[in-house]
Design an enzyme around this catalytic site. Structure first.
Site, PDB file in Angstrom:
ATOM      1  N   GLY A  68       0.843  -1.194   0.000  1.00  0.00           N
ATOM      2  CA  GLY A  68       0.000   0.000   0.000  1.00  0.00           C
ATOM      3  C   GLY A  68       0.878   1.245   0.000  1.00  0.00           C
ATOM      4  N   HIS A  69       1.931   1.192  -0.807  1.00  0.00           N
ATOM      5  CA  HIS A  69       2.856   2.320  -0.911  1.00  0.00           C
ATOM      6  C   HIS A  69       3.758   2.118  -2.125  1.00  0.00           C
ATOM      7  CE1 HIS A  69       4.887  -0.691   1.770  1.00  0.00           C
ATOM      8  NE2 HIS A  69       5.748  -0.573   0.775  1.00  0.00           N
ATOM      9  N   ALA A  70       4.546   3.137  -2.428  1.00  0.00           N
ATOM     10  CA  ALA A  70       5.588   3.040  -3.459  1.00  0.00           C
ATOM     11  C   ALA A  70       6.888   3.491  -2.812  1.00  0.00           C
ATOM     12  CB  ALA A  70       5.235   3.927  -4.649  1.00  0.00           C
TER      13      ALA A  70
END
Ligand code: T46
Length: 153
Positions: free
Chosen positions: A58-60
């Site tokens: 749920g991120h980069a």
């Protein structure tokens, strides 16, 4: 996941195939810098005891490159590079998924007993995370402007 079309993410996501030394005593896979992994590994971590139904990621990442491997069991890696989305089902320790920088990842549908091995190009740095989707899109746009293509690393 951001609301954009399912399409190939070229250049940012590469499926990797590893060789194995098959033996009646069990199989062995060795991973070496350059031959198998295109970056020097500065950190190794693994996800395990993941409850069925839980979601990770749920991120980069701004700079981090990673290879994900399903050492045991299976899970699905949902990816978005700001231009397209893609899903990869990993269930084979001879397969890896190379993620370049600026790829939003969500890891879902862990099977019971799944182990996700992560080989990382950098040491842990909380400042390298982009956890806001709008900020992610802004950085992709900026990167595209600077490099001329969303696929540039
Ligand atoms: C990624 C996916 C696949 C550390 O202290 N050191 C580490 O090396 C890592 C990865 C995490 N942590 C701490 C930070 C948090 O307090 O462990 C806790 C859980 O981390 P996070 O919520 O980032 O875990 P995931 O599974 O959502 O994401 C991780 C990686 O952070 C990320 O880079 O791509 O696995």
């Amino acid at each position: 996941m951001l609301g954009i079309q399912e399409m190939a993410i070229t250049g940012k996501v590469t499926p990797l195939q590893f060789s194995a030394i098959v033996d009646p005593r069990g199989d062995l896979t060795a991973l070496e810098y350059e031959k198998d992994i295109p970056f020097l590994i500065k950190r190794v971590y693994y996800l395990y005891n993941v409850p069925v139904g839980a979601e990770r990621g749920g991120h980069a990442h701004k700079q981090l490159r990673q290879v994900l491997i399903a050492l045991s069991g299976s899970f699905t890696v949902k990816l978005n590079d700001g231009a397209g989305i893609q899903s990869h089902f990993l269930n084979n320790p001879r397969c890896g998924l190379l993620l370049e920088r600026l790829v939003w990842r969500e890891i879902v549908d862990f099977s019971h007993g799944a182990v996700c091995l992560c080989l990382a190009s950098e040491q842990y740095n909380p400042d390298d995370y982009i956890r806001d989707q709008q900020e992610f899109l802004r950085q992709v746009e900026e990167n595209t402007r600077d490099n001329g293509t969303p696929q540039s690393n």
